[in-house]
Design an enzyme around this catalytic site. Structure first.
Site, PDB file in Angstrom:
ATOM      1  N   ARG A  88      -8.491 -19.809  19.063  1.00 31.39           N
ATOM      2  CA  ARG A  88      -8.486 -20.249  17.666  1.00 31.39           C
ATOM      3  C   ARG A  88      -7.637 -19.328  16.776  1.00 31.39           C
ATOM      4  O   ARG A  88      -7.990 -19.057  15.633  1.00 31.39           O
ATOM      5  CB  ARG A  88      -9.921 -20.362  17.130  1.00 31.39           C
ATOM      6  CG  ARG A  88     -10.808 -21.312  17.917  1.00 31.39           C
ATOM      7  CD  ARG A  88     -10.337 -22.751  17.842  1.00 31.39           C
ATOM      8  NE  ARG A  88     -11.117 -23.600  18.710  1.00 31.39           N
ATOM      9  CZ  ARG A  88     -10.773 -23.946  19.952  1.00 31.39           C
ATOM     10  NH1 ARG A  88      -9.639 -23.514  20.466  1.00 31.39           N
ATOM     11  NH2 ARG A  88     -11.530 -24.741  20.681  1.00 31.39           N
ATOM     12  N   SER A 137     -17.084 -27.044  13.609  1.00 30.61           N
ATOM     13  CA  SER A 137     -17.788 -25.800  13.939  1.00 30.61           C
ATOM     14  C   SER A 137     -17.478 -24.738  12.900  1.00 30.61           C
ATOM     15  O   SER A 137     -16.309 -24.456  12.617  1.00 30.61           O
ATOM     16  CB  SER A 137     -17.365 -25.299  15.323  1.00 30.61           C
ATOM     17  OG  SER A 137     -17.714 -26.229  16.321  1.00 30.61           O
ATOM     18  N   GLU A 172     -14.913 -19.585  11.573  1.00 26.91           N
ATOM     19  CA  GLU A 172     -13.746 -20.290  12.118  1.00 26.91           C
ATOM     20  C   GLU A 172     -12.993 -21.044  11.037  1.00 26.91           C
ATOM     21  O   GLU A 172     -11.792 -21.279  11.128  1.00 26.91           O
ATOM     22  CB  GLU A 172     -14.213 -21.257  13.211  1.00 26.91           C
ATOM     23  CG  GLU A 172     -13.104 -21.977  13.938  1.00 26.91           C
ATOM     24  CD  GLU A 172     -13.627 -22.766  15.113  1.00 26.91           C
ATOM     25  OE1 GLU A 172     -13.344 -23.978  15.182  1.00 26.91           O
ATOM     26  OE2 GLU A 172     -14.318 -22.186  15.964  1.00 26.91           O
TER      27      GLU A 172
END
Length: 286
Positions: free
Chosen positions: A161, A212, A282
């Site tokens: 990520r 998420s 995130e």
């Protein structure tokens, strides 16, 4: 190029947070993007893709919002057999395009809400597959000298990520080329639908959310941690942690960005207290 003053961002963020910006700009081609940045070097702006994986923390923004959403979104198959995708194209559209051409490699993106630009910046993916696995090269605008450059996958420093582009916000993804494999259309389609069904069974698709919230800490699962701490359904204002999946925060009753941030603060505090884990967010806070 289209300009809109006092633009309503509610429909352009997946949490459906009510917010506005001073001006929104939608580009149609590279030349317009390069020209804008040449003429507005000192103008503060925010780059916004599909509006997923972000949290709008303010009700009003004085900055320009550069939006790649339903614009700058062409998808082509080159003579060399590469998929050429502009930054504003949605990844589920790219997956559908690949299916139509019997190409395998984007099935996992069939139900991931992300633009191509966003997918490259954060190395999007799921189930062990990431955009870097099929990426060949990226074309981008370098704001340090306002020139258009290209970079090969091996030089983008992809991580979980994360990428070169996330660490260098003065580089704007314009386009990418992907290398897919020839496949059986029925098998590709079956995998796409299976992945979608699995996600819908686990994720709170019935409420606005940004995906998420936290990166998965090594050796743990965020959903399981929320269960252990009894934080499912924990709410502040109009936001709460989903009962369906503890890794998601949902907007169930006109949540503000601050409601979501306050939940994140409380979760991080409790997780650190019990596990000594500093949960990493995130999503991008704007």
């Amino acid at each position: 190029m289209k300009f809109y003053n006092h633009f309503d961002l509610t429909s352009f963020n997946s949490y459906r947070i009510k917010a506005k910006c001073n001006r929104a700009i939608f580009f149609d081609c590279e030349e317009e993007i390069q020209e804008y940045y040449q003429k507005n070097k000192d103008t503060k702006n925010v780059l916004l893709g599909s509006g997923h994986n972000i949290i709008l923390a303010k009700e009003y923004y004085t900055e320009d919002f550069i939006i790649f959403n339903s614009n700058f979104n062409k998808i082509n198959l080159t003579e060399a057999g590469l998929l050429e995708i502009e930054a504003g194209a949605m990844m589920w559209d790219a997956a559908q395009f690949a299916l139509d051409h019997e190409l395998s490699g984007l099935e996992v993106f069939w139900d991931i809400p992300s633009s191509l630009g966003g997918a490259v910046v954060m190395n999007a993916g799921a189930s062990g597959e990431e955009i870097k696995d099929v990426l060949v090269k990226v074309r981008y605008l370098d704001l340090t000298d306002n020139t258009i450059k290209e970079i090969l996958k091996d030089d983008i420093s992809f991580e979980y990520r994360n990428s070169f582009f996330q660490k260098n916000t003065d580089k704007i993804v314009l386009k990418a080329w992907l290398q897919l494999k020839k496949g059986n259309k029925e098998i590709i389609s079956e995998k796409m639908e299976t992945i979608k069904a699995q996600r819908w069974a686990k994720q709170p698709k019935e409420f606005p959310n940004g995906g998420s919230v936290f990166k998965r800490p090594e050796g743990y699962y965020v959903g399981a941690i929320m269960d252990e701490l009894g934080l499912k359904a924990y709410a502040i204002g109009g936001a709460k942690i989903s009962e369906k999946h503890g890794g998601f925060i949902i907007n169930y009753n006109n949540a503000t960005g601050q409601d979501i941030l306050d939940i994140i603060t409380e979760v991080k505090k409790q997780v650190w207290k019990k596990y000594q884990i500093d949960l990493e967010v995130e999503q991008r806070v704007i």
